[in-house]
Scaffold this motif. Structure first.
Motif, PDB file in Angstrom:
ATOM      1  N   LYS A 123      27.865  18.450  86.015  1.00 17.84           N
ATOM      2  CA  LYS A 123      28.047  17.223  86.795  1.00 17.84           C
ATOM      3  C   LYS A 123      28.962  17.468  87.992  1.00 17.84           C
ATOM      4  O   LYS A 123      28.955  16.704  88.958  1.00 17.84           O
ATOM      5  CB  LYS A 123      28.628  16.110  85.910  1.00 17.84           C
ATOM      6  CG  LYS A 123      27.650  15.570  84.878  1.00 17.84           C
ATOM      7  CD  LYS A 123      28.285  14.498  84.008  1.00 17.84           C
ATOM      8  CE  LYS A 123      28.484  13.200  84.766  1.00 17.84           C
ATOM      9  NZ  LYS A 123      28.894  12.091  83.862  1.00 17.84           N
ATOM     10  N   TYR A 170      26.881  14.184  73.196  1.00 21.41           N
ATOM     11  CA  TYR A 170      26.728  15.604  72.885  1.00 21.41           C
ATOM     12  C   TYR A 170      27.956  16.020  72.074  1.00 21.41           C
ATOM     13  O   TYR A 170      29.054  16.121  72.625  1.00 21.41           O
ATOM     14  CB  TYR A 170      26.629  16.441  74.168  1.00 21.41           C
ATOM     15  CG  TYR A 170      25.527  16.018  75.113  1.00 21.41           C
ATOM     16  CD1 TYR A 170      24.207  16.375  74.869  1.00 21.41           C
ATOM     17  CD2 TYR A 170      25.813  15.256  76.242  1.00 21.41           C
ATOM     18  CE1 TYR A 170      23.185  15.985  75.738  1.00 21.41           C
ATOM     19  CE2 TYR A 170      24.803  14.862  77.116  1.00 21.41           C
ATOM     20  CZ  TYR A 170      23.493  15.223  76.857  1.00 21.41           C
ATOM     21  OH  TYR A 170      22.491  14.832  77.707  1.00 21.41           O
ATOM     22  N   ILE A 223      27.028  20.210  80.168  1.00 19.72           N
ATOM     23  CA  ILE A 223      26.633  19.013  80.913  1.00 19.72           C
ATOM     24  C   ILE A 223      27.781  18.520  81.786  1.00 19.72           C
ATOM     25  O   ILE A 223      27.598  18.185  82.970  1.00 19.72           O
ATOM     26  CB  ILE A 223      26.186  17.904  79.936  1.00 19.72           C
ATOM     27  CG1 ILE A 223      24.866  18.289  79.244  1.00 19.72           C
ATOM     28  CG2 ILE A 223      26.034  16.578  80.667  1.00 19.72           C
ATOM     29  CD1 ILE A 223      23.649  18.255  80.126  1.00 19.72           C
ATOM     30  N   GLU A 265      29.365  11.433  77.914  1.00 15.44           N
ATOM     31  CA  GLU A 265      28.797  12.587  77.220  1.00 15.44           C
ATOM     32  C   GLU A 265      29.539  12.939  75.936  1.00 15.44           C
ATOM     33  O   GLU A 265      28.967  13.581  75.053  1.00 15.44           O
ATOM     34  CB  GLU A 265      28.778  13.799  78.154  1.00 15.44           C
ATOM     35  CG  GLU A 265      27.678  13.775  79.207  1.00 15.44           C
ATOM     36  CD  GLU A 265      27.988  12.851  80.371  1.00 15.44           C
ATOM     37  OE1 GLU A 265      27.078  12.576  81.179  1.00 15.44           O
ATOM     38  OE2 GLU A 265      29.150  12.402  80.483  1.00 15.44           O
ATOM     39  N   LEU A 294      19.496  21.789  82.754  1.00 17.21           N
ATOM     40  CA  LEU A 294      20.604  20.935  82.328  1.00 17.21           C
ATOM     41  C   LEU A 294      21.232  20.202  83.511  1.00 17.21           C
ATOM     42  O   LEU A 294      21.735  19.080  83.349  1.00 17.21           O
ATOM     43  CB  LEU A 294      21.661  21.773  81.604  1.00 17.21           C
ATOM     44  CG  LEU A 294      21.235  22.363  80.253  1.00 17.21           C
ATOM     45  CD1 LEU A 294      22.366  23.194  79.647  1.00 17.21           C
ATOM     46  CD2 LEU A 294      20.820  21.262  79.276  1.00 17.21           C
ATOM     47  N   ALA A 314      22.071  16.316  83.581  1.00 19.63           N
ATOM     48  CA  ALA A 314      23.449  15.874  83.794  1.00 19.63           C
ATOM     49  C   ALA A 314      23.565  14.914  84.963  1.00 19.63           C
ATOM     50  O   ALA A 314      24.343  13.949  84.914  1.00 19.63           O
ATOM     51  CB  ALA A 314      24.351  17.089  84.010  1.00 19.63           C
TER      52      ALA A 314
END
Length: 463
Positions: free
Chosen positions: A44, A365, A40, A361, A70, A74
């Motif tokens: 980005k 995650y 992620i 994140e 993803l 993201a």
């Protein structure tokens, strides 16, 4: 390629050409599994056109479709003007390498999200040899089989012992000794672990108010200020962990509560209990009481499994107290790397400033493998050592108590003390004997009581 403990060695002939980030990410998807936080964060920074071009080149590529899926998560944007995805549905996590949950299907990219949580908050648990071995051991199945042959009255006594022991040790982990009323309240709280009540902010606030000792620390909602954990060291080095800031806390706690309330999950209940416990304490939604509530949530989630029946809880805090170093290591598996994303300025003990330089994140995650390994080990130890020992003690106590009661006339209080001592140690100490004589018990009566008790234990061992 050669895989070692913490590195994958790739021959130059196999490694991707050049430094294109997306090429390396797709290579990682293929050869290294799914590190969702890294994926992620990488996506980005990767332009939309790069991901779109990789998909256009091969609309059936599972790795390209996962990258597109993803990328949209993201960046919170939709990739447009692309042909429909084709090919078999691609699972985000390999079931053989990760603990997975039920599938949430994305028809646009033909990707099956099978992680624990949701696409916006996902916890990874790798199927390490320790995790696989503990899952194969089926601790809850062992509990169910073990308690099925136990008399209900004895089991009820074991349940009460588990509540009190869990309470004492949950406080002891934090170097606290609760008052009698506070211990009773927390033990009563544990009895609610089997309730089907949905976990909400109001529910957790009510529990926090029961768990903390100081009225000034009682919350009326999730915290609206930054919390931090400190050790004995002065300065910035004394700040060991900073949970998500108040503005990041709400979405994290919404996800943690959803995880706790998900009774349709196919993930093992002890794994989910471990995840709920550690996810809660890492979020640290209150200024105080988070540790105790995190350990309660282990029971709340695990007790949704019908094999933990009759009000029983596994005394995992007893095992945790015995293994505090390993507990700290499990906590630090997340707290240490996340601490590196905070700049802390220490002015004085009352003035500490912190600046989060990371990405949200890292709190959404994360890899909980070490936490789950620890949680499963503690559940197994709580069964094999603590619960079994307590039920063995209750059996020995009952035999000794009845043997003494049949042999001599002794008031109940002294009878219980003598029976408990002999059941625990196999003897009556000289000090305890002198105390009984001082109370007026004749030495011959004491000898008769001890002989009867030891005879009962010998008969039990001979069976």
């Amino acid at each position: 390629m050669t895989e070692r403990a913490d590195v994958l060695l790739v021959p130059p002939a196999v490694a991707p050409d050049g430094d294109d980030p997306l090429t390396h990410l797709l290579f990682a998807f293929k050869h290294e599994g799914m590190n969702l936080q890294a994926a992620i964060l990488a996506l980005k920074k990767i332009p939309a056109q790069s991901v779109a071009l990789a998909f256009q080149r091969s609309p059936s590529s599972g790795y390209a479709r996962v990258a597109c899926y993803l990328w949209e998560i993201a960046n919170g944007q939709r990739l447009g003007d692309l042909p429909p995805a084709v090919g078999a549905y691609e699972k985000l996590f390999d079931d053989a390498s990760y603990v997975t949950d039920r599938v949430q299907r994305d028809t646009r990219w033909r990707v099956d999200f099978n992680g624990i949580g949701s696409p916006t908050y996902c916890i990874t648990v790798r199927r390490t040899p320790d995790v696989v071995a503990m899952l194969d051991a089926d601790v809850l199945g062992q509990v169910d089989k073990f308690v099925s042959g136990i008399d209900k009255a004895v089991l009820d006594r074991a349940v009460r012992w588990a509540y009190l022991s869990e309470t004492d040790n949950s406080y002891a982990i934090e170097r606290e000794k609760p008052s009698a009323s506070k211990a009773e309240a927390f033990a009563s709280l544990l009895s609610r672990a089997h309730d089907a009540e949905v976990i909400s902010e109001a529910y957790l606030v009510a529990l926090q108010n029961l768990a903390v000792s100081n009225p000034l620390d009682r919350a009326d909602g999730f915290r609206d200020e930054q919390n931090r954990l400190r050790n004995e060291m002065r300065g910035a080095l004394g700040v060991t962990y900073l949970p998500p800031s108040p503005e990041l806390l709400r979405p994290v706690m919404d996800a943690v509560m959803a995880l706790c309330n998900d009774r349709d999950s196919k993930v093992n209940a002890l794994v989910r209990g471990s995840l709920a416990s550690f996810a809660f304490v890492f979020a640290h939604p209150f200024m105080d009481g988070n540790g105790r509530l995190s350990r309660f949530l282990f029971h709340k989630v695990a007790c949704a499994d019908p094999r933990l029946a009759n009000g029983l809880v596994l005394p995992v805090s007893v095992a945790m107290k015995r293994n505090e170093r390993e507990y700290l290591a499990a906590l630090q598996s997340f707290s240490k790397p996340s601490r590196a994303f905070w700049d802390v300025t220490f002015i004085s003990d009352d003035q500490i400033y912190q600046d989060f330089r990371g990405q949200p994140e890292i709190y959404r995650y994360w890899d909980a493998t070490a936490c789950v390994e620890f949680g499963l080990r503690m559940a197994d130890e709580a069964l094999q050592r603590d619960l079994r020992q307590e039920l063995d003690f209750l059996h020995r106590f009952d035999l000794v108590y009845h043997a003494i009661n049949d042999a001599v006339d002794m008031n109940n209080n002294d009878l219980v003390l003598v029976a408990r001592t002999i059941a625990e140690t196999g003897e009556l100490s000289n000090n305890r004997t002198k105390q009984l004589i001082a109370k007026g018990h004749h030495p011959d009566l004491i000898r008769t009581a001890v002989d009867a008790a030891l005879g009962a234990l010998t008969d039990m061992d001979d069976v």
